[in-house]
Design a protein around this motif. Sequence first.
Motif, mmCIF file in Angstrom:
data_model
loop_
_atom_site.group_PDB
_atom_site.id
_atom_site.type_symbol
_atom_site.label_atom_id
_atom_site.label_comp_id
_atom_site.label_asym_id
_atom_site.label_seq_id
_atom_site.Cartn_x
_atom_site.Cartn_y
_atom_site.Cartn_z
ATOM 1 N N ASP A 1 0.828 -1.208 0.000
ATOM 2 C CA ASP A 1 0.000 0.000 0.000
ATOM 3 C C ASP A 1 0.863 1.259 0.000
ATOM 4 N N ALA A 2 1.929 1.244 0.792
ATOM 5 C CA ALA A 2 2.807 2.416 0.870
ATOM 6 C C ALA A 2 3.523 2.659 -0.455
ATOM 7 N N VAL A 3 4.080 1.605 -1.042
ATOM 8 C CA VAL A 3 4.789 1.745 -2.315
ATOM 9 C C VAL A 3 3.808 2.172 -3.413
ATOM 10 N N ASP A 4 2.656 1.503 -3.474
ATOM 11 C CA ASP A 4 1.653 1.848 -4.493
ATOM 12 C C ASP A 4 1.120 3.262 -4.297
ATOM 13 N N GLY A 5 1.133 3.734 -3.047
ATOM 14 C CA GLY A 5 0.645 5.078 -2.735
ATOM 15 C C GLY A 5 1.653 6.181 -2.992
ATOM 16 N N GLY A 6 2.856 5.823 -3.441
ATOM 17 C CA GLY A 6 3.837 6.825 -3.801
ATOM 18 C C GLY A 6 4.871 7.148 -2.744
ATOM 19 N N ALA A 7 4.950 6.366 -1.681
ATOM 20 C CA ALA A 7 5.968 6.622 -0.658
ATOM 21 C C ALA A 7 7.356 6.524 -1.280
ATOM 22 N N ARG A 8 8.232 7.414 -0.864
ATOM 23 C CA ARG A 8 9.622 7.367 -1.313
ATOM 24 C C ARG A 8 10.497 6.658 -0.288
ATOM 25 N N VAL A 9 10.018 6.608 0.954
ATOM 26 C CA VAL A 9 10.708 5.899 2.031
ATOM 27 C C VAL A 9 9.666 5.166 2.852
ATOM 28 N N VAL A 10 9.944 3.897 3.164
ATOM 29 C CA VAL A 10 9.133 3.146 4.116
ATOM 30 C C VAL A 10 10.089 2.547 5.133
ATOM 31 N N LEU A 11 9.893 2.891 6.393
ATOM 32 C CA LEU A 11 10.681 2.313 7.470
ATOM 33 C C LEU A 11 9.763 1.433 8.295
ATOM 34 N N THR A 12 10.166 0.186 8.489
ATOM 35 C CA THR A 12 9.402 -0.727 9.329
ATOM 36 C C THR A 12 10.140 -0.904 10.638
ATOM 37 N N THR A 13 9.412 -1.310 11.660
ATOM 38 C CA THR A 13 10.022 -1.644 12.939
ATOM 39 C C THR A 13 9.351 -2.888 13.481
ATOM 40 N N GLY A 14 10.176 -3.821 13.923
ATOM 41 C CA GLY A 14 9.659 -5.063 14.480
ATOM 42 C C GLY A 14 9.606 -6.182 13.462
ATOM 43 N N GLY A 15 9.519 -7.400 13.985
ATOM 44 C CA GLY A 15 9.372 -8.570 13.134
ATOM 45 C C GLY A 15 10.642 -9.027 12.454
ATOM 46 N N THR A 16 11.810 -8.577 12.934
ATOM 47 C CA THR A 16 13.062 -8.928 12.275
ATOM 48 C C THR A 16 13.889 -9.955 13.050
ATOM 49 N N GLY A 17 13.368 -10.431 14.156
ATOM 50 C CA GLY A 17 14.122 -11.361 14.999
ATOM 51 C C GLY A 17 14.000 -12.805 14.551
ATOM 52 N N LEU A 18 14.215 -13.706 15.491
ATOM 53 C CA LEU A 18 14.258 -15.134 15.185
ATOM 54 C C LEU A 18 13.030 -15.911 15.639
ATOM 55 N N HIS B 1 10.399 3.295 -6.861
ATOM 56 C CA HIS B 1 11.079 4.543 -6.482
ATOM 57 C C HIS B 1 11.139 4.709 -4.972
ATOM 58 N N CYS B 2 10.992 3.618 -4.239
ATOM 59 C CA CYS B 2 10.882 3.672 -2.780
ATOM 60 C C CYS B 2 12.017 2.910 -2.106
ATOM 61 N N LEU B 3 12.598 3.529 -1.078
ATOM 62 C CA LEU B 3 13.574 2.864 -0.228
ATOM 63 C C LEU B 3 12.830 2.249 0.946
ATOM 64 N N ILE B 4 12.980 0.937 1.142
ATOM 65 C CA ILE B 4 12.373 0.242 2.280
ATOM 66 C C ILE B 4 13.494 -0.239 3.186
ATOM 67 N N VAL B 5 13.377 0.047 4.483
ATOM 68 C CA VAL B 5 14.364 -0.407 5.455
ATOM 69 C C VAL B 5 13.637 -1.016 6.646
ATOM 70 N N ASN B 6 14.028 -2.238 7.014
ATOM 71 C CA ASN B 6 13.491 -2.908 8.205
ATOM 72 C C ASN B 6 14.357 -2.563 9.397
ATOM 73 N N LEU B 7 13.772 -1.929 10.404
ATOM 74 C CA LEU B 7 14.467 -1.600 11.643
ATOM 75 C C LEU B 7 14.091 -2.618 12.705
ATOM 76 N N PRO B 8 14.938 -2.785 13.724
ATOM 77 C CA PRO B 8 14.581 -3.673 14.831
ATOM 78 C C PRO B 8 13.342 -3.151 15.560
#
Length: 165
Positions: free
Chosen positions: A62-79, A128-135
């Motif tokens: 939704d974010a990418v399709d909506g034109g976001a240039r940056v999406v930062l996520t937090t959580g869900g990156t562990g084991l 055209h979007c940078l996505i980064v997964n944060l802890p």
Amino acid sequence: MSDTSPPGLPAVVVVAPNRAAAGVYADETGPLIVDALRAWGFGVGDAVVVGDGDPVGQALRDAVDGGARVVLTTGGTGLTPTDRTPEQTRPLLDREVPGIAEAIRAAGVAKGVPTAVLSRGLAGVAGHCLIVNLPGSRGGVKDALVVLEPVVRHAVEQIVGSDHR
């Protein structure tokens, strides 16, 4: 993004801890990321809080399709078995940017958090979007924001070639 989006390059924050999505505790990481993005000149609304897994993937699409240039996520990156943010992110990426994720993990280790190496977070380009997964931890998010601040705008400009006139 809609006409009601805040000014600045559009950005979205997706918060993926299952317990925060279920209301077990209040999300404390999303507001940190939103505040940082606003300070860096990005137009970002409140964080989107979703459960990990498929809801993260839908929020990213939704974010990418909506034109976001940056999406930062937090959580869900562990084991843990429910940590699925990287698995939802990877199929959307046209190209990975491993140096960003590596630098985020290294920042945590440098601050004396050996478990930072357990983060499976990804970074990459989707359209055209940078996505980064944060802890998902406050400390991990703070470390990630220190890494991102000096590079995120340049990365977003490079994605569309605007820094090479």
